[in-house]
Each structure stands twice: as structure tokens, then as C-alpha cells.
Design an enzyme around this catalytic site. Structure first.
Site, PDB file in Angstrom:
ATOM      1  N   ARG A  79       0.829  -1.214   0.000  1.00  0.00           N
ATOM      2  CA  ARG A  79       0.000   0.000   0.000  1.00  0.00           C
ATOM      3  C   ARG A  79       0.867   1.269   0.000  1.00  0.00           C
ATOM      4  O   ARG A  79       0.540   2.256  -0.666  1.00  0.00           O
ATOM      5  CB  ARG A  79      -0.931  -0.005   1.225  1.00  0.00           C
ATOM      6  N   ASP A  84      11.679 -15.811  17.083  1.00  0.00           N
ATOM      7  CA  ASP A  84      12.790 -16.022  18.025  1.00  0.00           C
ATOM      8  C   ASP A  84      13.272 -14.729  18.672  1.00  0.00           C
ATOM      9  O   ASP A  84      13.957 -14.767  19.695  1.00  0.00           O
ATOM     10  CB  ASP A  84      13.986 -16.663  17.312  1.00  0.00           C
TER      11      ASP A  84
HETATM   12  O1  F6P Z   1      13.226 -19.455  13.467  1.00  0.00           O
HETATM   13  C1  F6P Z   1      11.913 -19.700  13.846  1.00  0.00           C
HETATM   14  C2  F6P Z   1      11.766 -21.144  14.247  1.00  0.00           C
HETATM   15  O2  F6P Z   1      10.439 -21.367  14.623  1.00  0.00           O
HETATM   16  C3  F6P Z   1      12.677 -21.575  15.380  1.00  0.00           C
HETATM   17  O3  F6P Z   1      12.234 -21.154  16.654  1.00  0.00           O
HETATM   18  C4  F6P Z   1      12.645 -23.071  15.205  1.00  0.00           C
HETATM   19  O4  F6P Z   1      13.748 -23.708  15.812  1.00  0.00           O
HETATM   20  C5  F6P Z   1      12.693 -23.201  13.675  1.00  0.00           C
HETATM   21  O5  F6P Z   1      12.083 -22.020  13.164  1.00  0.00           O
HETATM   22  C6  F6P Z   1      11.967 -24.402  13.131  1.00  0.00           C
HETATM   23  O6  F6P Z   1      12.248 -24.418  11.733  1.00  0.00           O
HETATM   24  P1  F6P Z   1      11.262 -25.213  10.722  1.00  0.00           P
HETATM   25  O7  F6P Z   1       9.958 -24.472  10.688  1.00  0.00           O
HETATM   26  O8  F6P Z   1      11.999 -25.145   9.414  1.00  0.00           O
HETATM   27  O9  F6P Z   1      11.108 -26.590  11.287  1.00  0.00           O
END
Ligand code: F6P
Length: 328
Positions: A32, A134
Site C-alpha cells: 500500500r 525467536d
Molecule cells: O526461526 C523460527 C523457528 O520457529 C525456530 O524457533 C525453530 O527452531 C525453527 O524455526 C523451526 O524451523 P522449521 O519451521 O523449518 O522446522
């Protein structure tokens, strides 16, 4: 009409890496704002993978209608480790050139911002928007998705506490965060956990047992252990250790996993995402490149991506001390 003093006429935008609640709100703001500057906007489906396979689609105002409240990402995302190879980066760049793209907005985490930096080095103006539950991205107080993920974890803790107190049980709840303990720390404080385990503050199994035992000695009827997935102690090892060392109390485990990545973004995340998405386009039309827009106190500030990808953002251990103090 909003002034565009850098001659940029056409931008592309992608959502990349692990999805985060609020990515759609950021996408909506990018599209937008760009249209307000009379820019053409192309969405890249499935992040760098889609860029490599030429999955670009022109977007209009209506294409981002009704998505501000949606979790996940309507552009979808993907992980592409091979994007670290210059040859792959050049192939992707060729597709941007083919569509006469003048600049790129990347909404994602650390790895995604590294990809954006690589394209900048090859001559493509880029701006990054921090999005990862994270909260491990340097250069911003908060990334998109973190607040929603914390609320999801707290909802789980509150529900688990109901049954834990009913059965006088100890519950171990595992949170995401990769190598960062931020989510676990915030959940530990706001969820009132008895024990919070994070990568930044390693402890032994004996110490875990001592802390939980002490909770019962102090008269508690149950105990909640928050274990960050990167803490260095496997959740199942904690459960087995407590069971094998006549711990005296029943223990169960809940691994929250990808539940933490879903859900409608919180009001905080919608606002943050909107401000960051808008700020990203402002940077581009003002001639900035190779920067990430981040939250600095209450302000949106652009920081060099080179600094972002070369600095660590680890959890604040003052929070850790607070948890210890209050979990009495
Ligand atoms: O980076 C975000 C996240 O959710 C982390 O907290 C977790 O370890 C990772 O991605 C999991 O990765 P995927 O979704 O590829 O399994």
C-alpha cells in the site's frame, strides 16, 4: 502524491524463512505504501526459492486486502540454504532484472537478511524487515511475530497450569527460539514458571531437580518448567532424570512446537509490522539500501544489514535473575 526522490519505479517484496504472525500485515503495508508512491509492486512467492524459479506476481491494493489479521504469509515462504552460493544469487538477480525490478524488500529473519545483503553486493537495492518469533535479530527491540508467539505460549502455560495444579504435577513445556532464550525467558516471567532453562544460562540436571524439589518444599502444589529448545538439555532427558531420581511427583511434558508460529497476529505485532513495512518503502524511495528497519525504543530506525548479520542478539540475563527472584 508522495515524492519519490530516488527514481525507483518498481519494487518486489518477499516473506522468507520461518513464517511469523504479522508477516501479512507487513506485506500489506509495503504494497500500500509503494502504491501511494506510484510504484509497481511485485510479490515473490516462496521467498528465494520462488525468486529462483521466477514466481513473481504483480500486486495491487486489493491483493493485500483482508490479510492484516491473518497468521502465516499469503506469499508463502521457503528455506533455501543454497542461496549462499554466488551463482544461485546471480540467477535470482537475473529474474529481478528480467522483471525490471529496481529494489527488493525482504521480510524475514537473519538468514533471509543475509540473502538480501548478498543481492545488495550484486547491485540490487534492498531493505530488510525483521520477522522471526525467536527475536534473535540484532538492530531491533522486537521482531514481527514475537509478541504473538509469547501470547500463544502463555495461553498454553495457563491451560497446563490448570491440570498441573489439579494433579499436583510438574509440567515441562518446551518452547521454540532456536539458539535464543528470549521466548522462554518472556514466557517464564509472564507465565510465572518455577524453572526457566535457556541457552544463555546452562544448568545441570541436578540443578533442575533441586529447583523443582525446592518449589514443592516451599509448599507449591505443582511446578512449571519452561525449557527453551536450544537450552542444551533435552526435554525428555529432564523428564527421565526427574522420574529416575525418586523425585516424588508426577511429571508430564508438552512440546509446543509450531503452534508458536501460528495464530492471528496480536495488536502489537500488527502495528509493528505496519510501521516496519511502511518504513521499508520510505527507505527505498529516499535512496537507502542495505539497511533493515527496526524498532528503536518507540522509533523506527534503519540500521546497516551488515551490522545486523554480524552481531548477536542474545536474551537479557537481567530477566533471568528476575525469574529466579520471583519464582519463590
Ligand atoms: O526461526 C523460527 C523457528 O520457529 C525456530 O524457533 C525453530 O527452531 C525453527 O524455526 C523451526 O524451523 P522449521 O519451521 O523449518 O522446522
Amino acid at each position: 502524491m508522495t515524492e519519490n526522490n530516488d527514481g525507483i519505479k518498481r519494487i518486489a517484496v518477499m516473506t522468507s524463512g520461518g513464517d511469523a504472525p504479522g508477516m501479512n500485515a507487513a506485506l500489506r503495508a509495503v504494497v500500500r505504501t509503494a502504491l501511494a508512491y506510484q510504484l509497481d509492486v511485485f510479490g515473490i512467492h516462496q521467498a528465494y526459492y520462488g525468486l529462483l524459479h521466477d514466481r513473481l506476481e504483480r500486486l495491487g491494493a486489493r491483493d493485500v486486502g483482508g490479510i492484516i489479521q491473518k497468521g502465516g504469509t499469503v506469499l508463502q515462504t521457503a528455506r533455501l540454504p543454497e542461496f549462499s552460493q554466488v551463482e544461485v544469487q546471480k540467477e535470482a538477480l537475473a529474474n529481478l532484472r528480467k522483471h525490471e525490478i529496481d529494489a527488493l524488500v525482504v521480510i524475514g529473519g537473519d538468514g533471509s537478511l543475509r540473502g538480501a545483503h548478498a543481492l545488495h553486493l550484486l547491485g540490487m537495492p534492498v531493505v530488510g524487515v525483521p520477522a522471526s518469533i525467536d527475536n534473535d535479530i540484532w538492530g531491533t527491540n522486537m521482531a514481527i511475530g514475537v509478541d504473538t508467539a509469547i501470547n500463544t505460549i502463555l495461553d498454553a502455560i495457563d491451560k497446563v497450569r490448570d491440570t498441573a495444579s489439579s494433579h499436583q504435577r510438574t509440567f515441562l513445556i518446551e518452547t521454540m527460539g532456536r539458539d535464543n532464550g528470549y521466548l522462554a525467558l518472556m514466557a517464564g516471567i509472564s507465565g510465572g514458571a518455577e524453572v526457566t532453562l535457556i541457552p544463555e544460562h546452562p544448568v545441570t540436571l541436578e540443578e533442575v531437580q533441586r529447583r523443582v524439589q525446592h518449589a514443592y518444599v516451599r509448599g507449591k502444589s505443582h511446578a512449571i518448567i519452561i525449557n527453551a529448545e536450544g537450552s542444551g538439555i533435552k526435554s525428555e532427558d529432564i523428564v527421565h532424570y526427574l522420574k529416575d531420581h525418586n523425585f516424588g511427583y508426577d511429571i508430564r511434558m508438552t512440546i509446543l512446537g509450531h503452534v508458536q508460529r501460528g495464530g492471528s497476529p496480536s495488536g502489537f505485532d500488527r502495528l509493528l509490522a505496519t510501521r516496519l513495512g511502511h518504513g521499508a518503502v520510505e527507505c527505498l524511495v529516499n535512496g537507502q539500501t542495505d539497511v533493515m528497519v527496526g524498532l528503536d525504543g518507540r522509533r523506527i530506525r534503519a540500521v546497516p544489514i551488515d551490522d545486523v548479520i554480524n552481531n548477536e542478539r542474545s536474551a537479557n540475563l537481567q530477566y533471568y535473575a528476575l525469574i529466579e527472584l520471583l519464582a519463590r
